[in-house]
Scaffold this active site. Structure first.
Site, mmCIF file in Angstrom:
data_model
loop_
_atom_site.group_PDB
_atom_site.id
_atom_site.type_symbol
_atom_site.label_atom_id
_atom_site.label_comp_id
_atom_site.label_asym_id
_atom_site.label_seq_id
_atom_site.Cartn_x
_atom_site.Cartn_y
_atom_site.Cartn_z
ATOM 1 N N LYS A 140 -6.447 -0.817 -5.500
ATOM 2 C CA LYS A 140 -5.395 -1.825 -5.676
ATOM 3 C C LYS A 140 -5.984 -3.032 -6.400
ATOM 4 O O LYS A 140 -6.271 -2.946 -7.578
ATOM 5 C CB LYS A 140 -4.735 -2.097 -4.337
ATOM 6 C CG LYS A 140 -3.864 -0.889 -3.975
ATOM 7 C CD LYS A 140 -3.408 -0.779 -2.574
ATOM 8 C CE LYS A 140 -2.602 0.518 -2.434
ATOM 9 N NZ LYS A 140 -2.444 0.952 -1.073
ATOM 10 N N HIS B 48 -3.910 -4.445 0.872
ATOM 11 C CA HIS B 48 -3.251 -5.379 -0.053
ATOM 12 C C HIS B 48 -3.763 -6.815 0.036
ATOM 13 O O HIS B 48 -3.295 -7.679 -0.693
ATOM 14 C CB HIS B 48 -1.737 -5.357 0.170
ATOM 15 C CG HIS B 48 -1.151 -4.013 -0.089
ATOM 16 N ND1 HIS B 48 -0.821 -3.574 -1.344
ATOM 17 C CD2 HIS B 48 -0.869 -2.985 0.750
ATOM 18 C CE1 HIS B 48 -0.353 -2.341 -1.278
ATOM 19 N NE2 HIS B 48 -0.372 -1.965 -0.017
ATOM 20 N N SER C 124 2.598 -3.319 3.424
ATOM 21 C CA SER C 124 2.637 -2.836 2.048
ATOM 22 C C SER C 124 4.028 -2.882 1.426
ATOM 23 O O SER C 124 4.146 -2.976 0.208
ATOM 24 C CB SER C 124 2.062 -1.429 1.968
ATOM 25 O OG SER C 124 2.683 -0.588 2.920
HETATM 26 C C1 LIG Z 1 -2.288 2.251 -0.454
HETATM 27 C C2 LIG Z 1 -2.515 2.112 0.995
HETATM 28 C C3 LIG Z 1 -3.335 3.003 1.688
HETATM 29 C C4 LIG Z 1 -3.894 4.250 1.039
HETATM 30 O O1 LIG Z 1 -4.919 3.956 0.175
HETATM 31 P P1 LIG Z 1 -5.259 4.998 -0.988
HETATM 32 O O2 LIG Z 1 -6.612 4.628 -1.441
HETATM 33 O O3 LIG Z 1 -4.198 4.821 -2.013
HETATM 34 O O4 LIG Z 1 -5.205 6.362 -0.354
HETATM 35 C C5 LIG Z 1 -3.590 2.765 3.013
HETATM 36 N N1 LIG Z 1 -3.048 1.702 3.651
HETATM 37 C C6 LIG Z 1 -2.215 0.849 3.021
HETATM 38 C C7 LIG Z 1 -1.646 -0.301 3.783
HETATM 39 C C8 LIG Z 1 -1.927 1.035 1.678
HETATM 40 O O5 LIG Z 1 -1.079 0.207 1.069
#
Ligand SMILES: *Cc1c(COP(=O)(O)O)cnc(C)c1O
Length: 389
Positions: A239, A207, A179
């Site tokens: 995302k 992602h 991330s």
């Molecule tokens: C954003 C993210 C999460 C958390 O997801 P949310 O729905 O925002 O709680 C988990 N793992 C990774 C790699 C992320 O980038």
């Protein structure tokens, strides 16, 4: 007593401030889109994870509105009580279909999905292995599970193999796309290793979903791996899919195990059904609109070409996450402030989100950007004082 407590907190906050580690929220005054309005000021944003430009897509907005008309707002209770609607169920079926797995299970957030899966599958006496740069929620899940957690150097399968030695690990867990770095985990080698060691391989594709693979099926599809090689696939909906929530996809037995025992699934209110309707629409658009991924990848190429011409050191990332290493937290902060005065919004990512000495700007691109947005970013980056400290 309270006074003393506050004084101690204030002193700790002061230390964060002194180390350039204090975090502040900016107040957004417009929907998530490249041309943002922040505290009254128009800004060009490069810090959203809305990679496909779906967070404010009119069809997704309409699906949410119609969903609210049909379902109201609140789900009323947890999935296992009476909060599991036809809309949630249809979304789970669509996610299973998208990921090519028998079942999928919705979680309220990615953070909760990761806590739920890891604590449901591993416990005291088990050993699990995680990439050193895994997302905080994966590390927290491991800590909460009380299993023995071993972290291997980033992307280093040889080191992982040595670390496993003759142990019989329960789980190997990795981000699919990291991330804060944008690089991909070496999934084919991890899958082979996990199979040899008899461990579950869990991939968090927060992602990669929507962005990589055929029809946005994510990094597992990008590598041509199947459900036998990556038995636990977690993805988020907030995302690239532009809405909110998360899911885990896998076998019938895995999903039933999570329904019975993943505490962050069982003990929480289901998300609003209207949100599931919006996400169903977002999945449909994400899968249908290949042009969004093509456009995104063209913009990434344009950015990388321009940044290389400026002599900037780029990370090994072909994804929309393009970090620019600053080193110290104060430098990252100074860069982001300089860009902000030029009307450009980027995230300054500092420890403990990233390791000490690797503070960075985390630039993220979206299919909703246009070429002139990228050029404006490059122009502003070209004016930053770039020497490392
Ligand atoms: C954003 C993210 C999460 C958390 O997801 P949310 O729905 O925002 O709680 C988990 N793992 C990774 C790699 C992320 O980038």
């Amino acid at each position: 007593m309270h006074q003393t407590g506050d004084a101690e907190l204030r002193s700790r906050l002061g230390q964060l401030e002194a180390k350039a580690l204090y975090r502040r929220r900016r107040i957004q005054e417009a929907p998530q889109q490249p041309h943002a309005v922040v505290e009254g000021r128009p800004m060009l944003s490069f810090c959203s994870n809305d990679y496909l430009g779906l967070a404010n897509h009119p069809e997704v907005v309409a699906a949410l509105r119609e969903g609210a008309q049909r379902w109201g707002v609140g789900s009323g209770s947890a999935h296992l009580v009476n909060g599991h609607s036809r809309a949630h169920h249809a979304l789970e079926e669509a996610l299973a279909e998208l990921t090519g797995r028998p079942r999928a299970l919705l979680f309220s957030t990615g953070y909760m999905a990761n806590l739920g899966v890891i604590t449901a599958l591993a416990g005291r006496g088990d050993t699990l292995f995680e990439d050193r740069l895994n997302h905080a929620s994966l590390l927290d899940g491991a800590l909460l599970s009380r299993a023995t957690l071993k972290r291997y150097p980033h992307g280093d399968c040889a080191a992982l193999e040595r670390l496993i030695g003759s142990a019989s690990p329960r789980l190997i867990v990795t981000d699919g796309v990291f991330s804060m770095d944008g690089d991909l985990a070496p999934l084919p080698r991890l899958a082979a290793l996990a199979q040899r060691a008899g461990a579950w391989l869990m991939v968090d594709d927060a992602h990669g979903m929507g962005v990589l693979g055929r029809g946005g099926r994510g990094c597992v599809d990008h590598f041509g791996l199947d459900a036998a090689e990556v038995p636990i696939l977690m993805g988020t909906l907030g995302k690239a899919f532009g809405t909110f929530g998360a899911f885990v996809a896998g076998s019938e037995a895995l999903i039933e195990t999570l329904i019975q025992g993943a505490r962050s699934y069982v003990y929480t209110t289901a998300t609003p059904p209207a949100l599931a309707e919006a996400t169903l629409k977002a999945l449909e658009i994400a899968e249908r609109d290949d042009w969004r991924r093509e456009r995104l990848h063209a913009l990434i190429a344009r950015f990388r070409h321009g940044a290389a011409e400026l002599g900037l050191t780029l990370a090994d990332s072909r994804t929309p996450i393009q970090p620019l290493l600053a080193g110290s937290a104060s430098r990252a902060l100074a860069w982001s402030q300089a860009l902000e005065s030029a009307g450009i919004l980027v995230g300054a990512i500092r420890p403990p989100t990233v390791p000490e000495g690797t503070a960075r700007l985390r630039l993220t691109l979206s299919a909703a950007h246009c070429e002139s947005d990228i050029d404006r970013l490059l122009d502003a980056l070209g004016r930053l004082p770039m020497q490392q400290d």
